[in-house]
Scaffold this active site. Structure first.
Site, PDB file in Angstrom:
ATOM      1  N   ARG A 131       0.851  -1.181   0.000  1.00 38.54           N
ATOM      2  CA  ARG A 131       0.000   0.000   0.000  1.00 38.54           C
ATOM      3  C   ARG A 131       0.891   1.236   0.000  1.00 38.54           C
ATOM      4  NH1 ARG A 131      -3.128  -3.097  -1.435  1.00 38.54           N
ATOM      5  NH2 ARG A 131      -5.177  -3.653  -0.600  1.00 38.54           N
TER       6      ARG A 131
ATOM      7  N   ASP B  29       5.296  -0.017  -6.942  1.00 29.09           N
ATOM      8  CA  ASP B  29       4.084  -0.281  -7.717  1.00 29.09           C
ATOM      9  C   ASP B  29       2.905   0.487  -7.143  1.00 29.09           C
ATOM     10  OD1 ASP B  29       2.658  -1.805  -9.848  1.00 29.09           O
ATOM     11  OD2 ASP B  29       1.544  -2.584  -8.125  1.00 29.09           O
TER      12      ASP B  29
ATOM     13  N   GLU C  59      -1.696   8.457  -4.780  1.00 32.33           N
ATOM     14  CA  GLU C  59      -1.916   7.590  -5.932  1.00 32.33           C
ATOM     15  C   GLU C  59      -3.230   7.976  -6.595  1.00 32.33           C
ATOM     16  OE1 GLU C  59      -2.744   2.906  -6.605  1.00 32.33           O
ATOM     17  OE2 GLU C  59      -0.891   3.359  -5.525  1.00 32.33           O
TER      18      GLU C  59
ATOM     19  N   HIS D 241       0.635   0.719 -10.344  1.00 40.26           N
ATOM     20  CA  HIS D 241      -0.236  -0.211  -9.621  1.00 40.26           C
ATOM     21  C   HIS D 241      -0.708  -1.331 -10.553  1.00 40.26           C
ATOM     22  CE1 HIS D 241      -3.005  -0.430  -5.862  1.00 40.26           C
ATOM     23  NE2 HIS D 241      -2.656  -1.638  -6.277  1.00 40.26           N
TER      24      HIS D 241
END
EC number: 1.-.-.-
Length: 304
Positions: free
Chosen positions: A217, A241, A246, A265
């Site tokens: 996360r 990632d 985000e 992601h």
């Protein structure tokens, strides 16, 4: 059982669930459970007839944060379902960072070759990899790391030995790991205890050659502290990632750093999610109807 799929209709997943003898309905008030495949702000108010929630994501921390997770219904996520894809993506991120792919990409020139030759590192060269959050994905990653002959350290809540790890430590007894590992892989759930677990203090304990990889996360890392550590040489690099914020803004300094590899992601993809969640849902329905704990049932108090 009757179910509603919300907010997006995944026809392939629906076909699998209906193939198991269950019926999709349009109105949530007519459903026994909800298959939820959206973002936290899209989560609907649950009527009393909903007996359980099947979430399509591996973690439901965003739903917990929004305050919609409670004991009125039982909850299941997709934890461990994406072990193969996320573990493979993690290997790719580790190697891309250690092999300095971003340096070459940003340079757009063959002239960077001497810099890469002098600074490139090798995973198989007596490295120690610490996996923080060694659940299903972590165990699969440990298997994939075996050919590299690395030393592996697993960190979890309980300290119970993790299959495939050379050492396992409970989170509250793992302080020494920050100074020991060469690569840190974050696969932790996001909780109050793990929020920004990578910060100026923990980054400062790492080796200057350390690499931080986040496939868990985004808020597991204090992004400003990470940028500072990357700029001043506190650590060697990062492979991300997931990020905080985000999506990562186009103007964010992380994009221009030659010691950072970023993927948007995509350690797991929607195509894989749709292919796998139907069978998981059928398994959880069977266990639910038998009065047993579902395969991926969430502890609503702990949030994972």
């Amino acid at each position: 059982m009757k179910f509603v799929m919300y907010p997006h209709l995944w026809e392939s997943t629906t076909a699998v669930i209906e193939g198991g003898g269950h019926e999709r309905v349009e109105d949530i008030k007519d459903a026994d459970f909800i298959f939820f495949n959206g973002s936290a702000p899209e989560f609907p108010d649950l009527p009393e007839n909903i007996k359980f929630v099947q979430a399509s994501m591996a973690g439901i921390d965003a739903l917990v944060k929004r305050g919609v997770v409670n004991e009125k219904a039982r909850w299941a996520n997709a934890a461990g379902l994406y072990a193969d894809t996320v573990a493979e993506s993690t290997i790719g991120l580790i190697l891309a960072q250690m092999h300095m792919h971003a340096t070459t990409r940003l340079a757009k020139s063959w002239s960077v070759r001497p810099e890469v030759e002098n600074n490139k590192s090798w995973l198989h060269d007596n490295k120690t990899v610490a996996i923080l959050g060694a659940g299903g994905i972590g165990v699969r990653l440990l298997e994939m790391l075996k050919p590299f002959n690395v030393k592996t350290i697993a960190v979890n809540n309980s300290g119970r030995p993790v299959e495939g790890a050379d050492e396992t430590f409970a989170m509250d007894k793992a302080e020494h790991v920050w100074a020991e590992a060469d690569v840190f892989v974050l696969i932790l759930p996001l909780t109050d205890a793990t929020y920004q677990i990578v910060n100026a203090e923990t980054l400062g304990k790492m080796k200057p050659s350390a690499v931080v990889v986040n496939v868990g996360r985004g808020p597991l890392i204090n992004t400003d502290d990470l940028v500072d550590a990357l700029n001043n040489g506190t650590i060697a690099g990062a492979a991300l990632d997931v990020t905080d914020p985000e999506p990562l803004p186009d103007s964010h300094p992380l994009w221009e750093m030659d010691n950072v590899v970023i993927t948007p992601h995509t350690a797991n993809t929607n195509e894989r999610i749709r292919a796998l969640t139907g069978e998981l849902t059928l398994r959880n329905i069977e266990l639910f109807e038998a009065g047993e704990q579902m395969a991926t049932e969430v502890d609503v108090v702990a949030g994972y």
